[in-house]
Motif scaffolding. Structure first.
Motif, PDB file in Angstrom:
ATOM      1  N   TRP A 111      52.836  27.509  34.580  1.00 44.70           N
ATOM      2  CA  TRP A 111      52.518  29.088  34.455  1.00 44.70           C
ATOM      3  C   TRP A 111      51.275  29.108  33.525  1.00 44.70           C
ATOM      4  N   VAL A 157      39.047  41.306  34.810  1.00 46.72           N
ATOM      5  CA  VAL A 157      39.664  41.459  35.788  1.00 46.72           C
ATOM      6  C   VAL A 157      38.782  39.941  36.636  1.00 46.72           C
ATOM      7  N   GLY A 161      40.149  36.472  37.887  1.00 49.09           N
ATOM      8  CA  GLY A 161      39.916  36.283  39.565  1.00 49.09           C
ATOM      9  C   GLY A 161      39.276  35.048  40.078  1.00 49.09           C
ATOM     10  N   SER A 164      40.844  31.272  37.921  1.00 48.77           N
ATOM     11  CA  SER A 164      41.557  31.314  38.870  1.00 48.77           C
ATOM     12  C   SER A 164      41.050  30.986  39.967  1.00 48.77           C
ATOM     13  N   ILE A 262      41.504  44.001  41.200  1.00 46.50           N
ATOM     14  CA  ILE A 262      42.833  44.181  40.175  1.00 46.50           C
ATOM     15  C   ILE A 262      43.604  42.944  41.308  1.00 46.50           C
ATOM     16  N   LEU A 263      44.004  43.165  42.716  1.00 48.53           N
ATOM     17  CA  LEU A 263      44.722  42.555  43.608  1.00 48.53           C
ATOM     18  C   LEU A 263      43.680  40.752  43.755  1.00 48.53           C
ATOM     19  N   ILE A 266      44.678  38.953  40.763  1.00 50.22           N
ATOM     20  CA  ILE A 266      46.712  38.648  40.594  1.00 50.22           C
ATOM     21  C   ILE A 266      46.349  37.645  42.329  1.00 50.22           C
ATOM     22  N   ALA A 270      48.078  33.545  41.067  1.00 52.27           N
ATOM     23  CA  ALA A 270      49.785  32.919  41.644  1.00 52.27           C
ATOM     24  C   ALA A 270      48.640  31.623  42.197  1.00 52.27           C
TER      25      ALA A 270
END
Length: 285
Positions: A111, A157, A161, A164, A262-263, A266, A270
């Motif tokens: 991570w 943010v 996203g 990622s 934000i979701l 995240i 992940a």
């Protein structure tokens, strides 16, 4: 230095080293700077100028605004999108050059590697987007300190996203050609159907309009763009929860947009960490 210190390095220090490497690499490659911010600006000028006479959009107070002003928030996200593509393609290059293998055999957690790559791409994306944001003053978009800070936070943010997401895709691929093909197939439609060119239609009398409305509603980038547009163009307090409906179109509210963004960040971070935790062919020399 003790053997224990060597075996257990600080994961955040390692992440910062990888982040700094991404920034230094970017600054040394001038063509990436031109490609990441130059092409979106060209799109903004061409589409904004060419489509102003075709589309009529309602701005503050119900007055008509030029398509250049309407297209401005979409160009902000396009800069973030392009930077995410260029930043995460380095994962494939690092694997082919052997650098990634040396990181994987180090005692840092996976991570930490993901965090460093994502932070590096996000810093580059937001930095370029903020430079473009300041150009809005030349087309009549005036912002106060609160608006600038709010848009900056949303860009951070959504940058996390999208970077990622790029990491998650790049980790599974061996060639830059395949990565570009998937990015153009996935990320460009995400941007085009985010409200950058036109808002979400509420008039779904035909099947095509119904499908388009639902695809745009399910697109997470739609909510980041909606929140930025609400903040950027609201003279008074913008809509924070359910959004607002203007004519046959719907725009997400700031609170809803920030929550979904934000979701999205995240979940994608992940997924990137989970993908990096699995060993794949080519990860070892």
């Amino acid at each position: 230095m003790t053997s224990e210190a060597i075996a257990s390095p600080n994961p955040f220090a390692a992440a910062w080293s990888l982040c700094r490497r991404e920034i230094v690499r970017f600054l040394r490659q001038r063509n990436r700077i031109v490609g990441a911010i130059g092409q979106p600006i060209i799109f903004w000028l061409l589409f904004g100028t060419g489509l102003t006479g075709v589309f009529r959009t309602s701005g503050q107070g119900g007055a008509d605004e030029s398509f250049t002003v309407y297209f401005f928030p979409g160009t902000l996200l396009l800069i973030v999108l392009f930077t995410a593509i260029f930043a995460t393609i380095s994962i494939i290059e690092d694997r082919n050059e052997g650098f990634l293998q040396s990181v994987l055999v180090s005692p840092i957690p996976r991570w930490s590697m993901v965090l460093g790559k994502v932070l590096g791409g996000t810093i580059l994306a937001v930095g370029q987007a903020m430079i473009f944001l300041l150009l809005g003053y030349f087309v009549g978009i005036h912002m106060n300190a609160v608006q600038l800070a709010s848009i900056f936070g949303i860009l951070v943010v959504v940058g996390i996203g999208l970077t990622s997401l790029g990491f998650w895709l790049a980790w599974r691929m061996d060639s830059t050609q395949g990565f570009h093909a998937v990015m153009n197939l996935l990320l460009m439609p995400m941007w085009l159907l985010s409200g950058a060119f036109f808002p979400i239609p509420t008039n779904t009398s035909s099947f095509g309009q119904w499908v388009l409305s639902w695809v745009m509603t399910l697109n997470p980038v739609t909510y980041a763009l909606g929140a930025i547009r609400q903040i950027l163009h609201a003279e008074t307090a913008p809509s924070f929860l359910g959004g607002e409906t203007t004519g046959d179109f719907w725009l997400p509210g700031v609170g809803l947009g920030v929550t979904i963004t934000i979701l999205f960040a995240i979940v994608m971070f992940a997924l990137a960490c989970r993908a990096a935790g699995k060993t794949r062919r080519g990860d070892w020399i």
